[in-house]
Design a protein around this motif. Sequence first.
Motif, PDB file in Angstrom:
ATOM      1  N   LEU A   1      13.848  48.935  86.141  1.00 39.90           N
ATOM      2  CA  LEU A   1      13.771  49.311  87.475  1.00 39.90           C
ATOM      3  C   LEU A   1      12.900  49.293  88.254  1.00 39.90           C
ATOM      4  N   MET A   2      11.785  49.517  88.209  1.00 40.03           N
ATOM      5  CA  MET A   2      10.525  49.106  88.827  1.00 40.03           C
ATOM      6  C   MET A   2      10.806  47.463  89.538  1.00 40.03           C
ATOM      7  N   LYS A   3      10.889  46.622  88.547  1.00 36.16           N
ATOM      8  CA  LYS A   3      10.968  45.238  88.843  1.00 36.16           C
ATOM      9  C   LYS A   3      12.081  44.990  89.848  1.00 36.16           C
ATOM     10  N   THR A   4      13.338  45.536  89.582  1.00 36.04           N
ATOM     11  CA  THR A   4      14.425  45.491  90.556  1.00 36.04           C
ATOM     12  C   THR A   4      13.977  46.093  92.135  1.00 36.04           C
ATOM     13  N   PHE A   5      13.530  47.093  92.095  1.00 33.88           N
ATOM     14  CA  PHE A   5      13.218  47.664  93.225  1.00 33.88           C
ATOM     15  C   PHE A   5      11.943  47.144  94.110  1.00 33.88           C
ATOM     16  N   LEU A   6      11.075  46.755  93.268  1.00 34.16           N
ATOM     17  CA  LEU A   6       9.753  46.270  93.803  1.00 34.16           C
ATOM     18  C   LEU A   6       9.527  45.024  93.308  1.00 34.16           C
ATOM     19  N   PRO A   7      10.071  43.861  93.567  1.00 40.44           N
ATOM     20  CA  PRO A   7      10.015  42.379  92.971  1.00 40.44           C
ATOM     21  C   PRO A   7       8.842  41.782  93.120  1.00 40.44           C
ATOM     22  N   GLU A   8       8.121  42.219  94.243  1.00 44.92           N
ATOM     23  CA  GLU A   8       6.809  41.472  94.546  1.00 44.92           C
ATOM     24  C   GLU A   8       5.530  42.470  94.195  1.00 44.92           C
ATOM     25  N   LYS A   9       5.738  43.402  93.685  1.00 47.74           N
ATOM     26  CA  LYS A   9       4.683  44.279  93.244  1.00 47.74           C
ATOM     27  C   LYS A   9       4.197  43.670  91.678  1.00 47.74           C
ATOM     28  N   LEU A  10       2.865  43.528  91.536  1.00 45.72           N
ATOM     29  CA  LEU A  10       2.242  43.635  90.250  1.00 45.72           C
ATOM     30  C   LEU A  10       2.642  44.663  89.163  1.00 45.72           C
ATOM     31  N   ILE A  11       3.470  44.342  88.320  1.00 48.55           N
ATOM     32  CA  ILE A  11       4.156  45.438  87.491  1.00 48.55           C
ATOM     33  C   ILE A  11       3.571  45.064  85.866  1.00 48.55           C
ATOM     34  N   THR A  12       2.848  45.712  85.402  1.00 48.79           N
ATOM     35  CA  THR A  12       2.312  45.690  84.175  1.00 48.79           C
ATOM     36  C   THR A  12       2.678  46.888  82.982  1.00 48.79           C
ATOM     37  N   VAL A  13       2.848  46.153  81.839  1.00 46.20           N
ATOM     38  CA  VAL A  13       2.797  47.049  80.515  1.00 46.20           C
ATOM     39  C   VAL A  13       1.744  47.018  79.569  1.00 46.20           C
ATOM     40  N   ASP A  14       1.306  48.112  79.256  1.00 45.70           N
ATOM     41  CA  ASP A  14       0.134  47.848  78.192  1.00 45.70           C
ATOM     42  C   ASP A  14       0.551  48.131  76.786  1.00 45.70           C
ATOM     43  N   ALA A  15       0.692  47.005  75.898  1.00 44.81           N
ATOM     44  CA  ALA A  15       1.326  47.006  74.710  1.00 44.81           C
ATOM     45  C   ALA A  15       0.634  47.989  73.912  1.00 44.81           C
ATOM     46  N   ALA A  16      -0.609  48.302  74.060  1.00 42.50           N
ATOM     47  CA  ALA A  16      -1.347  49.302  73.278  1.00 42.50           C
ATOM     48  C   ALA A  16      -1.091  50.723  73.242  1.00 42.50           C
ATOM     49  N   CYS A  17      -0.511  50.932  74.548  1.00 42.18           N
ATOM     50  CA  CYS A  17      -0.085  52.289  75.023  1.00 42.18           C
ATOM     51  C   CYS A  17       1.298  52.386  74.813  1.00 42.18           C
ATOM     52  N   CYS A  18       2.150  51.560  74.090  1.00 41.12           N
ATOM     53  CA  CYS A  18       3.514  51.726  73.995  1.00 41.12           C
ATOM     54  C   CYS A  18       3.727  51.762  72.513  1.00 41.12           C
ATOM     55  N   ALA A  19       4.841  52.226  72.139  1.00 33.00           N
ATOM     56  CA  ALA A  19       5.461  52.129  70.774  1.00 33.00           C
ATOM     57  C   ALA A  19       7.118  52.261  70.813  1.00 33.00           C
ATOM     58  N   GLY A  20       7.502  51.289  69.949  1.00 32.42           N
ATOM     59  CA  GLY A  20       8.981  51.158  69.906  1.00 32.42           C
ATOM     60  C   GLY A  20       9.757  51.975  68.572  1.00 32.42           C
ATOM     61  N   ILE A  21      10.855  51.621  68.440  1.00 34.05           N
ATOM     62  CA  ILE A  21      11.584  52.443  67.315  1.00 34.05           C
ATOM     63  C   ILE A  21      11.067  51.795  65.928  1.00 34.05           C
ATOM     64  N   THR A  22      10.883  50.466  66.050  1.00 32.26           N
ATOM     65  CA  THR A  22      10.246  49.580  64.937  1.00 32.26           C
ATOM     66  C   THR A  22       9.438  48.782  65.666  1.00 32.26           C
ATOM     67  N   PRO A  23       8.255  48.310  64.833  1.00 27.37           N
ATOM     68  CA  PRO A  23       7.253  47.387  65.069  1.00 27.37           C
ATOM     69  C   PRO A  23       7.903  46.013  65.648  1.00 27.37           C
ATOM     70  N   GLN A  24       9.021  45.369  65.182  1.00 21.47           N
ATOM     71  CA  GLN A  24       9.707  44.456  65.394  1.00 21.47           C
ATOM     72  C   GLN A  24      10.352  44.516  66.811  1.00 21.47           C
ATOM     73  N   SER A  25      11.164  45.753  67.150  1.00 26.33           N
ATOM     74  CA  SER A  25      11.825  46.028  68.433  1.00 26.33           C
ATOM     75  C   SER A  25      10.796  46.401  69.295  1.00 26.33           C
ATOM     76  N   HIS A  26       9.902  46.623  69.273  1.00 26.20           N
ATOM     77  CA  HIS A  26       8.620  46.865  70.066  1.00 26.20           C
ATOM     78  C   HIS A  26       8.043  45.383  70.629  1.00 26.20           C
ATOM     79  N   LYS A  27       8.045  44.636  69.496  1.00 25.96           N
ATOM     80  CA  LYS A  27       7.422  43.331  69.934  1.00 25.96           C
ATOM     81  C   LYS A  27       8.626  42.565  70.873  1.00 25.96           C
TER      82      LYS A  27
END
Length: 178
Positions: A137-163
Amino acid sequence: MNRLLVVVDMQNDFINGALGTKEAELIVGNVVNKIKEYQRNGDSIIFTQDTHFDNYLETNEGKKLPVKHCIKNTDGWEISKEIQKICNLKDHKVYEKVTFGSSELAKDLADGVYNEYSEIELIGICTDICVISNTLLMKTFLPEKLITVDAACCAGITPQSHKQALEVMKMCHIDVME
């Protein structure tokens, strides 16, 4: 530099409750440290909060994921106490959302509420559902902004689906810190 941190669904039910995982428990300290960093720098922080009601099992999501979770005003719905110890949520915008991506956040993005930020970083749970949805959503509405995700601060349903979710975000030109 004007930065915004978006903390996605760091709620008890996703950490150690109905849908909790050991991976989610392990990132809480990283998330707390990231929030402290933003606080020290005087940067902005907003939150999303998965919000369901007693009829959850009757909803489309509930039929596909028949596990009651994040029912409004329950302990599982609350944002992690570790986060609440360092951050008064009343001082921040909290988007309650009934599905993966926040429609209210999308409206604010469309209205230019977050245009002033040069960098936007997203962290939280679940990488493969709500984090990816709100990031796109962020990328859709703000395509020119630097958008980052910190993987060390995220968790998925499984490690595989997170990756897998991190790889999809990279393909969509999201910077992923690993």
